[in-house]
Design an enzyme around this catalytic site. Structure first.
Site, PDB file in Angstrom:
ATOM      1  N   ASP A 204     -15.132  60.873  38.017  1.00 52.55           N
ATOM      2  CA  ASP A 204     -14.277  60.796  36.983  1.00 52.55           C
ATOM      3  C   ASP A 204     -12.889  60.437  37.536  1.00 52.55           C
ATOM      4  O   ASP A 204     -12.191  59.391  37.121  1.00 52.55           O
ATOM      5  CB  ASP A 204     -13.849  61.977  36.093  1.00 52.55           C
ATOM      6  CG  ASP A 204     -14.939  62.144  34.882  1.00 52.55           C
ATOM      7  OD1 ASP A 204     -15.482  60.985  34.690  1.00 52.55           O
ATOM      8  OD2 ASP A 204     -15.491  63.063  34.254  1.00 52.55           O
TER       9      ASP A 204
ATOM     10  N   LYS B 101     -22.484  69.232  32.321  1.00 50.74           N
ATOM     11  CA  LYS B 101     -21.834  68.904  33.573  1.00 50.74           C
ATOM     12  C   LYS B 101     -21.850  70.247  34.454  1.00 50.74           C
ATOM     13  O   LYS B 101     -21.725  69.999  35.766  1.00 50.74           O
ATOM     14  CB  LYS B 101     -20.412  68.574  33.577  1.00 50.74           C
ATOM     15  CG  LYS B 101     -20.508  66.948  33.105  1.00 50.74           C
ATOM     16  CD  LYS B 101     -19.008  66.489  32.989  1.00 50.74           C
ATOM     17  CE  LYS B 101     -18.959  65.072  32.375  1.00 50.74           C
ATOM     18  NZ  LYS B 101     -17.466  64.528  32.250  1.00 50.74           N
TER      19      LYS B 101
END
Ligand code: NDP
Length: 271
Positions: A102, A66
Protein backbone atom coordinates in the site's frame (compact mmCIF):
# COMPACT_ATOMS: atom_id res chain seq x y z
CA UNK A 1 2.07 -23.57 -17.75
CA UNK A 2 -0.43 -20.88 -16.77
CA UNK A 3 0.35 -19.57 -13.27
CA UNK A 4 -2.49 -19.00 -10.84
CA UNK A 5 -3.02 -15.91 -8.66
CA UNK A 6 -6.05 -14.50 -6.84
CA UNK A 7 -7.43 -11.88 -4.49
CA UNK A 8 -9.10 -13.12 -1.32
CA UNK A 9 -11.51 -11.09 0.81
CA UNK A 10 -15.03 -11.00 2.19
CA UNK A 11 -16.94 -9.44 0.50
CA UNK A 12 -15.02 -9.73 -2.78
CA UNK A 13 -17.48 -9.10 -5.65
CA UNK A 14 -16.59 -5.37 -5.72
CA UNK A 15 -12.84 -5.98 -6.11
CA UNK A 16 -11.15 -4.38 -9.11
CA UNK A 17 -8.05 -6.55 -8.68
CA UNK A 18 -8.99 -9.24 -11.27
CA UNK A 19 -9.43 -6.56 -13.98
CA UNK A 20 -6.23 -4.81 -12.96
CA UNK A 21 -4.07 -7.94 -12.95
CA UNK A 22 -5.57 -9.26 -16.17
CA UNK A 23 -4.63 -5.92 -17.78
CA UNK A 24 -1.07 -6.13 -16.37
CA UNK A 25 -0.72 -9.69 -17.70
CA UNK A 26 -1.88 -8.63 -21.18
CA UNK A 27 0.44 -5.63 -21.17
CA UNK A 28 3.51 -7.68 -20.18
CA UNK A 29 2.53 -10.92 -21.97
CA UNK A 30 2.56 -12.94 -18.78
CA UNK A 31 0.93 -16.36 -18.86
CA UNK A 32 -1.23 -16.18 -15.74
CA UNK A 33 -4.78 -16.51 -14.49
CA UNK A 34 -6.12 -14.26 -11.71
CA UNK A 35 -9.29 -15.10 -9.78
CA UNK A 36 -11.38 -13.68 -6.93
CA UNK A 37 -11.92 -15.86 -3.86
CA UNK A 38 -14.65 -15.22 -1.29
CA UNK A 39 -12.82 -16.24 1.89
CA UNK A 40 -15.03 -17.72 4.59
CA UNK A 41 -15.00 -15.62 7.78
CA UNK A 42 -12.84 -17.52 10.28
CA UNK A 43 -11.60 -19.80 7.51
CA UNK A 44 -8.72 -17.87 5.96
CA UNK A 45 -6.02 -20.48 6.48
CA UNK A 46 -8.12 -23.30 4.98
CA UNK A 47 -8.93 -21.17 1.94
CA UNK A 48 -5.24 -20.39 1.41
CA UNK A 49 -4.30 -24.05 1.75
CA UNK A 50 -6.95 -24.98 -0.82
CA UNK A 51 -5.60 -22.33 -3.19
CA UNK A 52 -2.02 -23.60 -2.78
CA UNK A 53 -3.16 -27.18 -3.38
CA UNK A 54 -4.43 -26.01 -6.80
CA UNK A 55 -0.94 -24.66 -7.55
CA UNK A 56 -1.61 -21.02 -6.56
CA UNK A 57 1.55 -18.87 -6.69
CA UNK A 58 0.41 -15.68 -4.96
CA UNK A 59 -2.51 -13.89 -3.34
CA UNK A 60 -3.68 -10.36 -2.81
CA UNK A 61 -5.40 -10.08 0.54
CA UNK A 62 -8.10 -7.58 1.37
CA UNK A 63 -10.60 -6.82 4.17
CA UNK A 64 -10.94 -8.54 6.65
CA UNK A 65 -7.96 -10.90 6.25
CA UNK A 66 -4.86 -8.66 6.29
CA UNK A 67 -4.00 -9.58 9.88
CA UNK A 68 -4.58 -13.31 9.20
CA UNK A 69 -2.22 -13.02 6.25
CA UNK A 70 0.35 -11.29 8.48
CA UNK A 71 0.15 -14.24 10.92
CA UNK A 72 0.31 -16.84 8.16
CA UNK A 73 3.45 -15.48 6.48
CA UNK A 74 6.64 -17.35 7.37
CA UNK A 75 8.76 -14.40 6.21
CA UNK A 76 7.75 -10.71 6.11
CA UNK A 77 9.22 -7.66 4.39
CA UNK A 78 10.16 -4.75 6.65
CA UNK A 79 7.33 -2.64 5.28
CA UNK A 80 4.84 -5.41 6.09
CA UNK A 81 6.33 -5.78 9.56
CA UNK A 82 5.95 -2.06 10.26
CA UNK A 83 2.52 -1.85 8.66
CA UNK A 84 1.39 -4.72 10.91
CA UNK A 85 -0.62 -6.11 8.01
CA UNK A 86 -0.04 -8.10 4.83
CA UNK A 87 -1.84 -7.46 1.52
CA UNK A 88 0.35 -9.67 -0.70
CA UNK A 89 1.41 -13.29 -0.25
CA UNK A 90 3.92 -15.12 -2.40
CA UNK A 91 4.24 -18.89 -2.12
CA UNK A 92 7.78 -20.19 -2.53
CA UNK A 93 8.21 -23.89 -1.83
CA UNK A 94 7.20 -24.39 1.81
CA UNK A 95 7.71 -20.68 2.56
CA UNK A 96 5.16 -17.87 2.45
CA UNK A 97 6.46 -14.32 1.92
CA UNK A 98 4.17 -11.56 3.26
CA UNK A 99 4.44 -8.03 1.92
CA UNK A 100 2.46 -4.81 2.18
CA UNK A 101 2.44 -2.78 -1.03
CA UNK A 102 0.00 0.00 0.00
CA UNK A 103 2.69 2.50 0.97
CA UNK A 104 4.76 1.83 -2.14
CA UNK A 105 1.57 2.26 -4.17
CA UNK A 106 0.90 5.66 -2.62
CA UNK A 107 4.47 6.83 -3.22
CA UNK A 108 4.48 5.54 -6.80
CA UNK A 109 1.27 7.43 -7.47
CA UNK A 110 2.25 10.70 -5.75
CA UNK A 111 5.91 10.93 -6.73
CA UNK A 112 5.98 8.76 -9.83
CA UNK A 113 2.72 9.63 -11.56
CA UNK A 114 1.62 12.99 -10.10
CA UNK A 115 5.25 14.15 -9.94
CA UNK A 116 4.88 15.63 -6.44
CA UNK A 117 8.09 15.46 -4.41
CA UNK A 118 7.58 14.70 -0.72
CA UNK A 119 11.07 15.54 0.44
CA UNK A 120 11.06 18.66 2.61
CA UNK A 121 7.26 18.90 2.71
CA UNK A 122 4.83 19.22 5.63
CA UNK A 123 2.44 16.27 5.40
CA UNK A 124 -0.92 15.96 7.14
CA UNK A 125 -2.13 12.35 7.34
CA UNK A 126 -5.77 12.09 8.39
CA UNK A 127 -6.86 8.79 9.93
CA UNK A 128 -5.08 6.21 12.07
CA UNK A 129 -6.48 2.93 10.78
CA UNK A 130 -4.85 0.22 8.68
CA UNK A 131 -4.30 2.40 5.61
CA UNK A 132 -2.58 5.17 7.60
CA UNK A 133 -0.35 2.69 9.38
CA UNK A 134 0.57 1.01 6.10
CA UNK A 135 1.83 4.19 4.45
CA UNK A 136 3.72 5.80 7.34
CA UNK A 137 7.11 4.13 6.90
CA UNK A 138 7.25 4.67 3.10
CA UNK A 139 6.16 8.32 3.62
CA UNK A 140 8.86 8.91 6.24
CA UNK A 141 11.45 7.38 3.91
CA UNK A 142 10.67 10.19 1.41
CA UNK A 143 12.23 12.71 3.84
CA UNK A 144 9.38 15.10 4.70
CA UNK A 145 10.01 17.90 7.22
CA UNK A 146 7.11 16.63 9.31
CA UNK A 147 4.19 14.23 9.27
CA UNK A 148 1.22 15.19 11.42
CA UNK A 149 -1.35 12.47 12.06
CA UNK A 150 -4.86 13.65 12.96
CA UNK A 151 -7.59 11.28 14.00
CA UNK A 152 -11.10 11.42 15.46
CA UNK A 153 -10.07 8.93 18.17
CA UNK A 154 -7.02 10.85 19.37
CA UNK A 155 -5.35 7.94 21.20
CA UNK A 156 -4.97 6.04 17.95
CA UNK A 157 -3.15 8.99 16.35
CA UNK A 158 -0.76 9.45 19.26
CA UNK A 159 -0.07 5.69 19.50
CA UNK A 160 0.73 5.56 15.78
CA UNK A 161 3.03 8.58 16.07
CA UNK A 162 4.86 6.98 19.00
CA UNK A 163 5.31 3.77 17.05
CA UNK A 164 6.81 5.48 13.99
CA UNK A 165 8.77 8.20 15.79
CA UNK A 166 12.04 6.20 15.62
CA UNK A 167 11.81 6.42 11.80
CA UNK A 168 11.41 10.19 11.46
CA UNK A 169 9.55 13.39 12.41
CA UNK A 170 5.99 12.30 13.13
CA UNK A 171 3.47 13.61 15.67
CA UNK A 172 -0.15 12.77 16.36
CA UNK A 173 -3.19 14.54 17.80
CA UNK A 174 -6.73 15.69 17.18
CA UNK A 175 -8.14 17.83 14.38
CA UNK A 176 -8.60 20.96 16.54
CA UNK A 177 -4.81 21.24 16.97
CA UNK A 178 -4.46 21.85 13.24
CA UNK A 179 -6.01 25.34 13.43
CA UNK A 180 -3.65 27.96 12.03
CA UNK A 181 -1.27 25.40 10.48
CA UNK A 182 -0.53 24.87 6.78
CA UNK A 183 0.43 21.68 4.96
CA UNK A 184 1.94 21.00 1.53
CA UNK A 185 0.39 17.54 1.23
CA UNK A 186 -2.88 16.51 2.88
CA UNK A 187 -3.71 12.80 2.67
CA UNK A 188 -7.13 11.50 3.62
CA UNK A 189 -6.59 7.97 4.97
CA UNK A 190 -9.94 7.95 6.79
CA UNK A 191 -12.98 6.08 5.53
CA UNK A 192 -15.11 9.27 5.85
CA UNK A 193 -15.44 9.59 2.05
CA UNK A 194 -17.16 6.20 1.91
CA UNK A 195 -20.03 7.89 3.82
CA UNK A 196 -19.86 11.16 1.90
CA UNK A 197 -18.31 12.89 4.94
CA UNK A 198 -15.30 15.14 5.39
CA UNK A 199 -12.94 14.74 8.39
CA UNK A 200 -13.37 17.71 10.80
CA UNK A 201 -10.33 19.68 9.62
CA UNK A 202 -10.28 23.43 10.27
CA UNK A 203 -10.28 25.69 7.22
CA UNK A 204 -7.07 27.16 5.86
CA UNK A 205 -4.88 24.05 6.18
CA UNK A 206 -3.75 24.00 2.53
CA UNK A 207 -0.48 25.78 1.77
CA UNK A 208 -0.33 27.45 -1.67
CA UNK A 209 -0.18 24.73 -4.36
CA UNK A 210 -0.85 21.96 -1.82
CA UNK A 211 -1.78 18.45 -2.95
CA UNK A 212 -5.03 17.04 -1.53
CA UNK A 213 -4.98 13.26 -1.85
CA UNK A 214 -7.94 11.04 -0.94
CA UNK A 215 -7.16 7.31 -0.68
CA UNK A 216 -10.83 6.66 -1.39
CA UNK A 217 -12.08 6.71 -4.98
CA UNK A 218 -15.40 6.58 -6.74
CA UNK A 219 -17.19 7.68 -9.87
CA UNK A 220 -16.81 11.40 -9.07
CA UNK A 221 -14.77 13.64 -6.75
CA UNK A 222 -14.99 12.51 -3.11
CA UNK A 223 -16.46 14.75 -0.38
CA UNK A 224 -12.95 15.54 0.85
CA UNK A 225 -11.72 16.51 -2.61
CA UNK A 226 -14.75 18.81 -2.98
CA UNK A 227 -13.82 20.45 0.32
CA UNK A 228 -10.17 20.74 -0.73
CA UNK A 229 -11.12 22.37 -4.04
CA UNK A 230 -13.31 24.91 -2.21
CA UNK A 231 -10.42 25.59 0.20
CA UNK A 232 -8.04 26.37 -2.66
CA UNK A 233 -5.86 23.22 -2.71
CA UNK A 234 -3.55 23.36 -5.74
CA UNK A 235 -3.93 19.75 -6.86
CA UNK A 236 -6.50 17.05 -6.24
CA UNK A 237 -6.13 13.27 -6.59
CA UNK A 238 -8.22 10.30 -5.55
CA UNK A 239 -6.93 6.84 -4.57
CA UNK A 240 -7.48 5.02 -7.86
CA UNK A 241 -3.84 5.59 -8.81
CA UNK A 242 -2.73 4.17 -5.46
CA UNK A 243 -4.95 1.14 -5.96
CA UNK A 244 -3.42 0.35 -9.35
CA UNK A 245 0.12 1.17 -8.19
CA UNK A 246 -0.08 -1.11 -5.14
CA UNK A 247 -1.33 -3.87 -7.45
CA UNK A 248 1.63 -3.20 -9.78
CA UNK A 249 3.97 -3.59 -6.81
CA UNK A 250 2.40 -6.99 -5.99
CA UNK A 251 2.73 -7.98 -9.64
CA UNK A 252 6.40 -7.03 -9.53
CA UNK A 253 6.94 -9.10 -6.38
CA UNK A 254 5.39 -12.15 -8.07
CA UNK A 255 6.63 -11.80 -11.65
CA UNK A 256 9.76 -9.60 -11.47
CA UNK A 257 8.40 -7.21 -14.13
CA UNK A 258 6.78 -3.83 -13.54
CA UNK A 259 3.55 -2.85 -15.34
CA UNK A 260 2.86 0.64 -16.65
CA UNK A 261 -0.02 1.84 -14.43
CA UNK A 262 -1.25 4.78 -16.53
CA UNK A 263 -3.20 2.80 -19.18
CA UNK A 264 -4.76 0.63 -16.49
CA UNK A 265 -5.92 3.67 -14.50
CA UNK A 266 -7.39 5.07 -17.74
CA UNK A 267 -9.17 1.75 -18.39
CA UNK A 268 -10.77 1.81 -14.91
CA UNK A 269 -11.77 5.46 -15.21
CA UNK A 270 -13.52 4.64 -18.47
CA UNK A 271 -15.74 2.20 -16.50
P1 NDP B 1 -9.95 1.59 8.97
O1 NDP B 1 -11.33 1.14 9.28
O2 NDP B 1 -8.78 0.79 9.46
O3 NDP B 1 -9.75 3.08 9.56
C1 NDP B 1 -10.72 4.06 9.33
C2 NDP B 1 -10.20 5.43 9.75
O4 NDP B 1 -11.13 6.41 9.32
C3 NDP B 1 -10.05 5.60 11.26
O5 NDP B 1 -8.94 6.43 11.52
C4 NDP B 1 -11.36 6.33 11.62
O6 NDP B 1 -11.27 7.13 12.78
C5 NDP B 1 -11.53 7.23 10.43
N1 NDP B 1 -12.90 7.67 10.17
C6 NDP B 1 -13.96 6.93 9.79
N2 NDP B 1 -15.03 7.72 9.58
C7 NDP B 1 -14.65 9.00 9.84
C8 NDP B 1 -15.30 10.25 9.80
N3 NDP B 1 -16.58 10.36 9.46
N4 NDP B 1 -14.59 11.36 10.13
C9 NDP B 1 -13.29 11.26 10.47
N5 NDP B 1 -12.62 10.08 10.52
C10 NDP B 1 -13.29 8.97 10.22
O7 NDP B 1 -9.91 1.77 7.39
P2 NDP B 1 -8.62 1.70 6.43
O8 NDP B 1 -7.54 2.41 7.13
O9 NDP B 1 -8.41 0.30 6.01
O10 NDP B 1 -9.12 2.48 5.12
C11 NDP B 1 -9.27 3.90 5.12
C12 NDP B 1 -9.61 4.40 3.72
O11 NDP B 1 -8.53 4.17 2.83
C13 NDP B 1 -10.83 3.74 3.07
O12 NDP B 1 -11.54 4.74 2.38
C14 NDP B 1 -10.21 2.75 2.10
O13 NDP B 1 -11.08 2.50 1.00
C15 NDP B 1 -8.99 3.54 1.66
N6 NDP B 1 -7.91 2.69 1.12
C16 NDP B 1 -7.53 2.89 -0.17
C17 NDP B 1 -6.51 2.15 -0.72
C18 NDP B 1 -6.11 2.39 -2.14
O14 NDP B 1 -5.34 1.59 -2.68
N7 NDP B 1 -6.57 3.45 -2.76
C19 NDP B 1 -5.79 1.13 0.06
C20 NDP B 1 -6.25 1.02 1.44
C21 NDP B 1 -7.28 1.78 1.92
P3 NDP B 1 -11.47 6.48 14.27
O15 NDP B 1 -10.15 5.83 14.61
O16 NDP B 1 -11.79 7.64 15.10
O17 NDP B 1 -12.60 5.48 14.13
Amino acid sequence: MTDLYAVIGNPIAQSKSPRIHAAFARQLRQDLRYEAILGPLGGFQGAVEGFCAQGGRGLNVTVPFKLDAFALATERTERAEQAGAVNTLKFEGAGVVGDNTDGAGLIADVRGRLDVMLQGTRILLMGAGGAARGVLLPLLREGPVSITIANRTVDRATALARRFHPFGPVEGGDYARLAGRRFDVVINATSASLYGEVPPVPSGIFAPGALAYDMAYGSGPTAFLGFARDQGAGRLADGLGMLVAQAAESFFLWRGVRPDIEPVIAMLRAG
